[in-house]
Design a protein around this motif. Sequence first.
Motif, PDB file in Angstrom:
ATOM      1  N   GLY A 110      -1.702   4.192  -9.236  1.00  0.00           N
ATOM      2  CA  GLY A 110      -0.914   4.851  -8.195  1.00  0.00           C
ATOM      3  C   GLY A 110       0.524   4.379  -8.187  1.00  0.00           C
ATOM      4  N   ALA A 111       0.722   3.057  -8.263  1.00  0.00           N
ATOM      5  CA  ALA A 111       2.084   2.505  -8.242  1.00  0.00           C
ATOM      6  C   ALA A 111       2.843   2.863  -9.510  1.00  0.00           C
ATOM      7  N   THR A 126       4.044  -3.695  -7.529  1.00  0.00           N
ATOM      8  CA  THR A 126       2.735  -3.289  -7.004  1.00  0.00           C
ATOM      9  C   THR A 126       1.757  -3.029  -8.140  1.00  0.00           C
ATOM     10  N   ALA A 127       2.249  -2.428  -9.225  1.00  0.00           N
ATOM     11  CA  ALA A 127       1.402  -2.242 -10.401  1.00  0.00           C
ATOM     12  C   ALA A 127       0.946  -3.590 -10.951  1.00  0.00           C
ATOM     13  N   LEU A 177       0.819  -1.213   0.000  1.00  0.00           N
ATOM     14  CA  LEU A 177       0.000   0.000   0.000  1.00  0.00           C
ATOM     15  C   LEU A 177       0.854   1.264   0.000  1.00  0.00           C
ATOM     16  N   ARG A 237       3.241   1.953  -1.767  1.00  0.00           N
ATOM     17  CA  ARG A 237       3.655   2.311  -3.134  1.00  0.00           C
ATOM     18  C   ARG A 237       2.497   2.786  -3.999  1.00  0.00           C
ATOM     19  N   THR A 238       1.351   3.068  -3.413  1.00  0.00           N
ATOM     20  CA  THR A 238       0.175   3.436  -4.207  1.00  0.00           C
ATOM     21  C   THR A 238      -0.232   4.892  -4.042  1.00  0.00           C
ATOM     22  N   SER A 239       0.473   5.655  -3.221  1.00  0.00           N
ATOM     23  CA  SER A 239       0.074   7.049  -2.966  1.00  0.00           C
ATOM     24  C   SER A 239       1.281   7.974  -3.085  1.00  0.00           C
ATOM     25  N   GLY A 276      -1.889  -4.781  -8.907  1.00  0.00           N
ATOM     26  CA  GLY A 276      -3.139  -4.130  -9.275  1.00  0.00           C
ATOM     27  C   GLY A 276      -3.758  -4.742 -10.518  1.00  0.00           C
ATOM     28  N   TYR A 307      -4.727   0.787  -7.555  1.00  0.00           N
ATOM     29  CA  TYR A 307      -3.382   0.395  -7.134  1.00  0.00           C
ATOM     30  C   TYR A 307      -2.419   0.464  -8.314  1.00  0.00           C
ATOM     31  N   PRO A 338       7.460  -0.457  -6.906  1.00  0.00           N
ATOM     32  CA  PRO A 338       6.266   0.098  -7.552  1.00  0.00           C
ATOM     33  C   PRO A 338       5.825  -0.680  -8.784  1.00  0.00           C
TER      34      PRO A 338
END
Length: 440
Positions: A185-186, A170-171, A122, A124-126, A174, A182, A167
């Motif tokens: 953001g990532a 994380t992408a 989380l 890495r999403t903001s 998502g 997600y 990131p």
Amino acid sequence: MIVKKLSTFLRIQSDLDNMDAIHAAITNAIIFKGTNLWILVFAIVIASVGLNMNSTAVIIGAMLISPLMGPINGMGYSIATYDFPLFRRALRNFAFAVSASLAASTAYFAITPLSIAHSELLARTSPSIYDVIIALFGGLAGIVAISSKHKGNVIPGVAIATALMPPLCTAGYGLATFQFAYFFGAFYLFTINTVFIAISSVLFSQFLDFPIRTVVEEEKKRKVHRWTTAVIAITVIPSLYFGYLLVQKERFTVNANKLIASISALDGNYLLRYDVNPGSNSIKLIYGGVSLRQSTKDTIQRRADRYDLTHAQLEIEQGFSTSEISHDITEVDQSLRAEIGRLALALQRSRDERINAEIGNIQTRQVLLELKALYPQVVSLAYANPIQYTGQAPSDSSRISVVVMSTRRPHLRSAEKQRIESWIRQRISAQHIKTFYEQE
């Protein structure tokens, strides 16, 4: 004389490697085949597992071995030197690396039985403007290390600070779980890191006047500058907005905690539980005690306005009401009700003490950082607010502020100690303060 000495310390030209060696190092690092390709695959798997298991150590390991910095530095260097063939090669290799990373991470998260989004994922999403600053200065440190004769241990630290691989993974998470918020953001965080690492390479290369190896028309140079400016603007503008939202959420949380500390007990009601949600600007309050009257709710709203929470959504609920219990109750029922009220009050006092302690710790840490900037010999600082008793009468007591400070050589002089005590008194708004010094 001082300026001359300072400029001597800051000069980096004497530490630079040979220009041909720098060019070769950057050019070789953009290639993704053989060793680099296998290392990329291993880093993707390690980072995905680390995010899946919420393991910081594993994620750091993936960042250290990831070779993604190579083509990014290559793009920045080629823009600065107007080497368009090198830029196209670096861009192709970078696009291949990103595609491979996304494909591998998406495949991993599609088949893993663990699908919970842990804190490491989380985080890495903001992205925000602060990530821009980290990427820019991290990239500057990286290109300086690459260009230096003494490589040192800077590049591994840059890999950790700029965090390119997590990131991307994380992408992939998502995409695999169809949570596109997600993904975007990532991937935006990854784009920030990519663009500003490359921009730092451009700035450093142009600052040191790296040789241009081809003949370039002035119109092409201006076109490159326009495109570079446009990319920077497109990348930065959303981060400014997200940074603003981050500051607003932090301010909302701080003000909400102040409000909660001031309304823990009102008109025979005790705050049993609360929930602060800065994302939706809402505060939920659950009280126990007598029935909540409209006047009590109006008092809470006025105090919310006082703490700049006018637009917050206040949800006030009655957990239990003693007034709803029949007046014809037994002595056992009365005792139970009193005990519940006592426990609720004790629980709230404990919560208030914890909140005040956390606020005090944050304030003490900030005072120490500010004091160190003024007096570098200050090592540590402890702060407490105990009760002082005189022993003459039971009511003869008062609150004082006690500060214990550790210093190293050269030790503080008496005049400096007096200035520090005056500064601390003003900084923490304390009238009575006692300061003790420990010398290391």
